[in-house]
Design a protein around this motif. Sequence first.
Motif, mmCIF file in Angstrom:
data_model
loop_
_atom_site.group_PDB
_atom_site.id
_atom_site.type_symbol
_atom_site.label_atom_id
_atom_site.label_comp_id
_atom_site.label_asym_id
_atom_site.label_seq_id
_atom_site.Cartn_x
_atom_site.Cartn_y
_atom_site.Cartn_z
ATOM 1 N N CYS A 17 -38.656 -102.200 9.680
ATOM 2 C CA CYS A 17 -37.148 -101.652 9.685
ATOM 3 C C CYS A 17 -36.793 -102.347 10.927
ATOM 4 O O CYS A 17 -37.411 -102.631 12.015
ATOM 5 N N TYR A 18 -35.656 -102.997 10.948
ATOM 6 C CA TYR A 18 -35.017 -103.795 12.027
ATOM 7 C C TYR A 18 -34.822 -103.046 13.380
ATOM 8 O O TYR A 18 -34.790 -103.607 14.542
ATOM 9 N N ARG A 19 -34.625 -101.465 13.143
ATOM 10 C CA ARG A 19 -34.533 -100.901 14.337
ATOM 11 C C ARG A 19 -35.876 -100.224 14.712
ATOM 12 O O ARG A 19 -36.178 -99.659 15.826
ATOM 13 N N PRO A 21 -39.489 -101.318 14.015
ATOM 14 C CA PRO A 21 -40.574 -102.492 13.552
ATOM 15 C C PRO A 21 -41.839 -101.502 12.928
ATOM 16 O O PRO A 21 -42.334 -102.413 12.021
ATOM 17 N N ARG A 28 -33.305 -102.532 1.890
ATOM 18 C CA ARG A 28 -32.419 -103.513 2.750
ATOM 19 C C ARG A 28 -30.996 -103.045 2.473
ATOM 20 O O ARG A 28 -30.442 -102.364 1.588
ATOM 21 N N ARG A 34 -30.533 -106.620 5.917
ATOM 22 C CA ARG A 34 -31.804 -106.339 6.896
ATOM 23 C C ARG A 34 -32.770 -104.931 6.673
ATOM 24 O O ARG A 34 -32.075 -104.288 5.863
ATOM 25 N N ILE A 36 -34.349 -101.236 6.329
ATOM 26 C CA ILE A 36 -34.040 -100.527 6.987
ATOM 27 C C ILE A 36 -34.819 -99.113 6.556
ATOM 28 O O ILE A 36 -35.030 -99.130 5.257
ATOM 29 N N CYS A 50 -27.034 -100.233 7.016
ATOM 30 C CA CYS A 50 -27.709 -99.977 8.251
ATOM 31 C C CYS A 50 -26.681 -99.308 9.243
ATOM 32 O O CYS A 50 -25.585 -99.747 9.085
#
Length: 294
Positions: A17-19, A21, A28, A34, A36, A50
Amino acid sequence: MNQEAGSTPEAQHLPGCYRHPDRETGIRCTRCERPICPECMVSASVGFQCPSCVRDGGGSGPAPAAARPRTLAGGSVTADPRLLTKILIGINLAMFIAIQTHASLAADLSLVGAYPPPPFTASEGVADGQYYRLVTSLFVHQQIWHIGFNMLSLWWLGGPLEAALGRARYLAVYFVSGLAGSALAYLLATPVTQTFGASGAIFGLFGATAVLMRRLEYDLRPIIALLVINLIFTFGWSSISWQAHIGGLVAGLITGYAMVHAPRQRRALVQYGTCALVLLAVVVMIVIRTAQLT
């Protein structure tokens, strides 16, 4: 070997996850693509988005209130997740400067039961109707080391907790814990004892942080070690109000648990209802002690 193409160990790993990791996910954002995790997914008309795209409104204005990203406890995600922590530190620093200039302020705002020694008079104290002292004492510091230690603790604990709970819930934990510490000090300490400082509220943040870390399955050893060290100081120094520390810690554990474990369907009711119950216990302690001293 009969291993199929594309099934190597490296290819089997999902992106993080981009927030968060460390959390693998196959979902996505439908806008920015991104990755999530479930905590960051916000339902959209098609798929999930997101928090960043929802907050930005995709370039077409702010997102509807119902679709705005929420913290773990249900609070709103804000641009500055430490705003209230900064304000609380600012108030404490302003009070400290004012007390250095006018020393009598410390006597006027500290928590004291009744019949205290000079510079008080016999009519000054919570038992004499000055209940505001239960709150104002949370912002009184006289020594530089006292405010320095408390404000460092507030910054270290308060920022992450404010971001995780949201502003309203964070402020509720802070003041409920502080009031619980003041009430227990009023109930158990001798009437002439002068009590002040943000330590009760900060111990509440310790308790709430421990509950949050357990909820997120983080390593609890750092926060437990720090808490144990603070408890050793609490009971090792006669000038420290152990009543305020323990009262704040217990209130922080209770309210913190309600904040991060409340069921989604009745989240606000459970969270603020728990705070109300703790405040009711605070009122009971105040009433009992006042009856004893009057």
